[in-house]
Scaffold this motif. Sequence first.
Motif, PDB file in Angstrom:
ATOM      1  N   LYS B  30       1.534   0.037 -32.601  1.00 47.39           N
ATOM      2  CA  LYS B  30       2.930  -0.089 -33.012  1.00 47.39           C
ATOM      3  C   LYS B  30       3.656   1.236 -32.796  1.00 47.39           C
ATOM      4  O   LYS B  30       3.152   2.295 -33.158  1.00 47.39           O
ATOM      5  CB  LYS B  30       2.995  -0.488 -34.489  1.00 47.39           C
ATOM      6  N   GLY B  31       4.839   1.178 -32.179  1.00 45.58           N
ATOM      7  CA  GLY B  31       5.640   2.368 -31.958  1.00 45.58           C
ATOM      8  C   GLY B  31       5.256   3.159 -30.723  1.00 45.58           C
ATOM      9  O   GLY B  31       5.912   4.137 -30.376  1.00 45.58           O
ATOM     10  N   GLU B  32       4.200   2.723 -30.045  1.00 45.87           N
ATOM     11  CA  GLU B  32       3.721   3.465 -28.890  1.00 45.87           C
ATOM     12  C   GLU B  32       4.506   3.093 -27.627  1.00 45.87           C
ATOM     13  O   GLU B  32       4.971   1.969 -27.488  1.00 45.87           O
ATOM     14  CB  GLU B  32       2.237   3.128 -28.681  1.00 45.87           C
ATOM     15  N   VAL B  33       4.665   4.067 -26.722  1.00 49.29           N
ATOM     16  CA  VAL B  33       5.292   3.782 -25.429  1.00 49.29           C
ATOM     17  C   VAL B  33       4.241   3.932 -24.332  1.00 49.29           C
ATOM     18  O   VAL B  33       3.686   5.008 -24.139  1.00 49.29           O
ATOM     19  CB  VAL B  33       6.466   4.738 -25.145  1.00 49.29           C
ATOM     20  N   LEU B  34       3.992   2.817 -23.651  1.00 50.99           N
ATOM     21  CA  LEU B  34       2.995   2.802 -22.585  1.00 50.99           C
ATOM     22  C   LEU B  34       3.734   2.740 -21.263  1.00 50.99           C
ATOM     23  O   LEU B  34       4.658   1.940 -21.094  1.00 50.99           O
ATOM     24  CB  LEU B  34       2.108   1.563 -22.751  1.00 50.99           C
ATOM     25  N   THR B  35       3.373   3.600 -20.324  1.00 51.71           N
ATOM     26  CA  THR B  35       4.041   3.575 -19.030  1.00 51.71           C
ATOM     27  C   THR B  35       3.039   3.178 -17.951  1.00 51.71           C
ATOM     28  O   THR B  35       1.927   3.705 -17.916  1.00 51.71           O
ATOM     29  CB  THR B  35       4.642   4.956 -18.714  1.00 51.71           C
ATOM     30  N   LEU B  36       3.437   2.218 -17.115  1.00 53.99           N
ATOM     31  CA  LEU B  36       2.586   1.793 -16.007  1.00 53.99           C
ATOM     32  C   LEU B  36       3.083   2.484 -14.752  1.00 53.99           C
ATOM     33  O   LEU B  36       4.234   2.327 -14.366  1.00 53.99           O
ATOM     34  CB  LEU B  36       2.647   0.272 -15.806  1.00 53.99           C
ATOM     35  N   LEU B  37       2.214   3.280 -14.124  1.00 51.21           N
ATOM     36  CA  LEU B  37       2.583   3.976 -12.900  1.00 51.21           C
ATOM     37  C   LEU B  37       1.656   3.542 -11.781  1.00 51.21           C
ATOM     38  O   LEU B  37       0.579   3.000 -12.018  1.00 51.21           O
ATOM     39  CB  LEU B  37       2.482   5.492 -13.094  1.00 51.21           C
ATOM     40  N   GLY B  38       2.103   3.822 -10.544  1.00 48.01           N
ATOM     41  CA  GLY B  38       1.272   3.485  -9.391  1.00 48.01           C
ATOM     42  C   GLY B  38       2.150   3.152  -8.210  1.00 48.01           C
ATOM     43  O   GLY B  38       3.336   2.891  -8.368  1.00 48.01           O
ATOM     44  N   PRO B  39       1.544   3.188  -7.010  1.00 47.92           N
ATOM     45  CA  PRO B  39       2.326   2.878  -5.803  1.00 47.92           C
ATOM     46  C   PRO B  39       2.820   1.431  -5.815  1.00 47.92           C
ATOM     47  O   PRO B  39       2.329   0.614  -6.591  1.00 47.92           O
ATOM     48  CB  PRO B  39       1.335   3.106  -4.659  1.00 47.92           C
ATOM     49  N   SER B  40       3.823   1.114  -4.968  1.00 53.06           N
ATOM     50  CA  SER B  40       4.302  -0.269  -4.970  1.00 53.06           C
ATOM     51  C   SER B  40       3.207  -1.201  -4.482  1.00 53.06           C
ATOM     52  O   SER B  40       2.393  -0.837  -3.629  1.00 53.06           O
ATOM     53  CB  SER B  40       5.576  -0.441  -4.141  1.00 53.06           C
ATOM     54  N   GLY B  41       3.156  -2.379  -5.064  1.00 54.25           N
ATOM     55  CA  GLY B  41       2.115  -3.339  -4.719  1.00 54.25           C
ATOM     56  C   GLY B  41       0.825  -3.095  -5.471  1.00 54.25           C
ATOM     57  O   GLY B  41      -0.190  -3.723  -5.200  1.00 54.25           O
ATOM     58  N   SER B  42       0.852  -2.179  -6.458  1.00 54.47           N
ATOM     59  CA  SER B  42      -0.399  -1.898  -7.157  1.00 54.47           C
ATOM     60  C   SER B  42      -0.641  -2.872  -8.307  1.00 54.47           C
ATOM     61  O   SER B  42      -1.690  -2.832  -8.935  1.00 54.47           O
ATOM     62  CB  SER B  42      -0.376  -0.463  -7.685  1.00 54.47           C
ATOM     63  N   GLY B  43       0.336  -3.735  -8.597  1.00 53.80           N
ATOM     64  CA  GLY B  43       0.116  -4.749  -9.626  1.00 53.80           C
ATOM     65  C   GLY B  43       0.805  -4.457 -10.948  1.00 53.80           C
ATOM     66  O   GLY B  43       0.605  -5.188 -11.917  1.00 53.80           O
ATOM     67  N   LYS B  44       1.655  -3.389 -10.994  1.00 55.29           N
ATOM     68  CA  LYS B  44       2.301  -3.043 -12.270  1.00 55.29           C
ATOM     69  C   LYS B  44       3.190  -4.180 -12.775  1.00 55.29           C
ATOM     70  O   LYS B  44       3.098  -4.605 -13.927  1.00 55.29           O
ATOM     71  CB  LYS B  44       3.184  -1.787 -12.106  1.00 55.29           C
ATOM     72  N   LYS B 206       8.650  12.281 -19.982  1.00 57.60           N
ATOM     73  CA  LYS B 206       9.260  12.575 -21.272  1.00 57.60           C
ATOM     74  C   LYS B 206       8.899  11.519 -22.327  1.00 57.60           C
ATOM     75  O   LYS B 206       8.662  11.822 -23.479  1.00 57.60           O
ATOM     76  CB  LYS B 206      10.787  12.630 -21.097  1.00 57.60           C
ATOM     77  N   ILE B 207       8.865  10.280 -21.920  1.00 60.15           N
ATOM     78  CA  ILE B 207       8.788   9.205 -22.910  1.00 60.15           C
ATOM     79  C   ILE B 207       7.368   8.684 -23.155  1.00 60.15           C
ATOM     80  O   ILE B 207       7.078   8.147 -24.227  1.00 60.15           O
ATOM     81  CB  ILE B 207       9.729   8.040 -22.516  1.00 60.15           C
ATOM     82  N   ALA B 208       6.454   8.852 -22.163  1.00 61.40           N
ATOM     83  CA  ALA B 208       5.171   8.150 -22.246  1.00 61.40           C
ATOM     84  C   ALA B 208       4.235   8.757 -23.280  1.00 61.40           C
ATOM     85  O   ALA B 208       3.959   9.947 -23.251  1.00 61.40           O
ATOM     86  CB  ALA B 208       4.492   8.148 -20.878  1.00 61.40           C
ATOM     87  N   ASP B 209       3.764   7.930 -24.227  1.00 63.12           N
ATOM     88  CA  ASP B 209       2.667   8.351 -25.088  1.00 63.12           C
ATOM     89  C   ASP B 209       1.359   8.186 -24.336  1.00 63.12           C
ATOM     90  O   ASP B 209       0.412   8.921 -24.525  1.00 63.12           O
ATOM     91  CB  ASP B 209       2.619   7.486 -26.354  1.00 63.12           C
ATOM     92  N   GLU B 210       1.328   7.159 -23.486  1.00 65.37           N
ATOM     93  CA  GLU B 210       0.093   6.799 -22.790  1.00 65.37           C
ATOM     94  C   GLU B 210       0.481   6.334 -21.389  1.00 65.37           C
ATOM     95  O   GLU B 210       1.510   5.676 -21.225  1.00 65.37           O
ATOM     96  CB  GLU B 210      -0.583   5.650 -23.571  1.00 65.37           C
ATOM     97  N   VAL B 211      -0.325   6.703 -20.397  1.00 61.48           N
ATOM     98  CA  VAL B 211      -0.052   6.259 -19.028  1.00 61.48           C
ATOM     99  C   VAL B 211      -1.228   5.446 -18.512  1.00 61.48           C
ATOM    100  O   VAL B 211      -2.387   5.836 -18.680  1.00 61.48           O
ATOM    101  CB  VAL B 211       0.184   7.473 -18.093  1.00 61.48           C
ATOM    102  N   LEU B 212      -0.902   4.275 -17.911  1.00 64.46           N
ATOM    103  CA  LEU B 212      -1.916   3.549 -17.139  1.00 64.46           C
ATOM    104  C   LEU B 212      -1.560   3.745 -15.679  1.00 64.46           C
ATOM    105  O   LEU B 212      -0.454   3.407 -15.262  1.00 64.46           O
ATOM    106  CB  LEU B 212      -1.881   2.051 -17.446  1.00 64.46           C
ATOM    107  N   PHE B 213      -2.489   4.318 -14.902  1.00 65.31           N
ATOM    108  CA  PHE B 213      -2.230   4.463 -13.475  1.00 65.31           C
ATOM    109  C   PHE B 213      -2.984   3.359 -12.730  1.00 65.31           C
ATOM    110  O   PHE B 213      -4.205   3.229 -12.851  1.00 65.31           O
ATOM    111  CB  PHE B 213      -2.678   5.853 -13.001  1.00 65.31           C
ATOM    112  N   LEU B 214      -2.237   2.532 -11.996  1.00 68.81           N
ATOM    113  CA  LEU B 214      -2.848   1.380 -11.313  1.00 68.81           C
ATOM    114  C   LEU B 214      -2.847   1.571  -9.807  1.00 68.81           C
ATOM    115  O   LEU B 214      -1.932   2.181  -9.239  1.00 68.81           O
ATOM    116  CB  LEU B 214      -2.064   0.086 -11.608  1.00 68.81           C
ATOM    117  N   GLU B 215      -3.887   1.059  -9.186  1.00 68.24           N
ATOM    118  CA  GLU B 215      -3.899   0.971  -7.733  1.00 68.24           C
ATOM    119  C   GLU B 215      -4.694  -0.263  -7.329  1.00 68.24           C
ATOM    120  O   GLU B 215      -5.765  -0.526  -7.878  1.00 68.24           O
ATOM    121  CB  GLU B 215      -4.519   2.228  -7.119  1.00 68.24           C
TER     122      GLU B 215
END
Lengths: 219, 246, 224
Positions: B30-44, B206-215
């Motif tokens: 609760k209250g967490e900001v998760l950011t999904l990063l990765g190249p285009s087509g990576s499934g984000k 600035k905003i991400a508490d947690e990052v998921l990097f997808l490929e």
Amino acid sequence: MSWTVIQQALPVFAKGFELTLWLSLIGIIGSIIVGIITSLIQYFKVPVLSQIFTAYVEVARNTPLLIQLFFLYYAFPVFGLKMSAEVCGIVGLIFLGGAYMAEGFTGGFNGVSSSQISSGKALGMNNLQLARYVVFPQGFSLSMPALTANIVFLIKETSIFSVIAIPELTNTALDLIGMYYRSNEYLFMLVVAYAIILIPVILVLNWLERRVRYASFGD
Amino acid sequence: MTEEILKVEHLNKFYGNWQALHDINFSLKKGEVLTLLGPSGSGKSTLLRTLNGLEDYEDGKIYFHGKEINPSPKQWQALRQKIGMVFQSYDLFPNLTVMENILLAPVKVQKRNEDEVRKEAQKLLGQVELADYADAYPRELSGGQKQRIAIVRALAMHPEIMLFDEVTASLDPEMVRGVLEIIQRLSDNEHMTMIIVTHEMNFAAKIADEVLFLEDGKIVEDTPGKEFFAHPQTKRAQEFLDSMDF
Amino acid sequence: MLHSGINVLFEGRNFARLMAGLWTSTWIAVLALIIGLAIGTIFGVLRTLKNRPVRFILRIYLEFFRIVPTVVLLYLVYYILPRSLHVNWPATWMSVLAFALWVGAEFSDIVRGAIESVPKNQRESGMALGLSRLQLFRYVLIPQAFKLELPATINLATRVIKTTSLLMIINIMEVINVGQQIIEANNQQYPTGVFWVYGFIFILYFILDYPLSAWAKRLTAKQK
């Protein structure tokens, strides 16, 4: 070309004109109702009914109105189902027109963009709400061009009623030609009469089409 | 210990023979900001759409407040009222005014009192500086304004989680900042739980508490935000950050 | 009773006569389509040019056929050609003329629309290669437009086939007229013959038209 011939025929033509208008109006309204019901059944994929209505659309769209009318007028009485020529004409026109209208509406519903549907779903709408607030309002405006084309088409198709002796415009002209042999005058009047009906109809519908499009999509 | 609001276990998704998502696992507090990063087509975006039931998944489990979601259209439909989503293409309903767009779901779907929702909507519109646009149609608005309205429309349902799918990708550069500020305020002031797909790296940092990097549909890296941008653990993530000119 | 009525179709030469009638409808439709598509292509191309008077005249031509029902069109050629212009063709030729002019009008609009929706850079890159205007149409625009207009063209063909049912009104011995004669000749022996004969013709038209319209629908779905 004699103006007196034209003048004398005017009252008779006026009657045919009026009948063509009435038959067209009833046929168009009936077709729109049948078309909406059919396209809704197809949209919601109502079991059994949707297959039946899909078959109906294919049969009605792929056979000529003339043979549909002959069937109603000459073949139905074999089973004791006798209808007046006017009723046959209306029933046939709605049978045909309902299928064309259904195709038009279905095309409109299918034209609503998938991102609009995603957006509705993301707001928690169920299938019925999605149909009611997103697919139908946008789909109906997308189907306006088809609706216009179908209305013009149905008005012209009423000319085929002449083959089962309904005294609409074309039948009136043919009767007069048969009686007085003045084909130039009566055919001229016939073409002008259709122009008087169709030109305003086309202009109004095109204007309406632009208005509806602007109100729904802003371009 | 804050409450775990969303949890994904062993999620797999296929398009025909092609696997779009491979064994996705993560959880969100609760209250967490998760950011999904990765190249285009990576499934984000696919992952994000799956979390709102807009895409089916073949196997795996998603839990909401510890309860497993039964992936039926009916259950998703109820759940979407608690998970708001904003899209790249805004997708306001073009035939409705701004206010009608906002009222539609709270009034028709959630059956809330229209006057109350209207009051609240007016307040939200004020917060995104569009108070005067309640009766405008989407066609009269700029892209940035439309996207702010789309955010308000999702917030009006009182969601517990907000999903943002590349919400600034179609905007003019000068419109981007306004939209990002709204999302930032949502995190700072309301402590909204969010999952964000974005290409705006400064914003993400600035905003991400947690990052998921997808490929290629796999999670390559799952790291706290600050750490990801300072010291990415994998070579792929480092290359990605370099390529983003960040 | 009812089921024995079906024999009316096979009595004497009835079946062969119905088929011969269908053949008449078919060749008129095919010939009118071939001529009409040629006229429509030329007029459609002309309507994309900048010449205002030509465009205006062709627009009037199109609108005339949009407004006048095909039934009326057939009567126009049937009465006016022999009586006022002293052209004494057989009715079949006159019907080919009327249908071809009608198809030409409808097809000219399809061609114009398709040519105009070929992307602008295709036109420009053709011109950059030094193609003449005729070559531009011949090698670039018309072939690309052809693909776009195919579904609409097939739909037009199904309409022409259905419209051949109207040929009976100008006394051409096509399938419906033959059917009427058979019904009248066999009315005593087969009182339900009318159901079978018209039902059979109904099915014949469906068999001709359904595959075409299904094909057009598939093409349209693919283009989306």
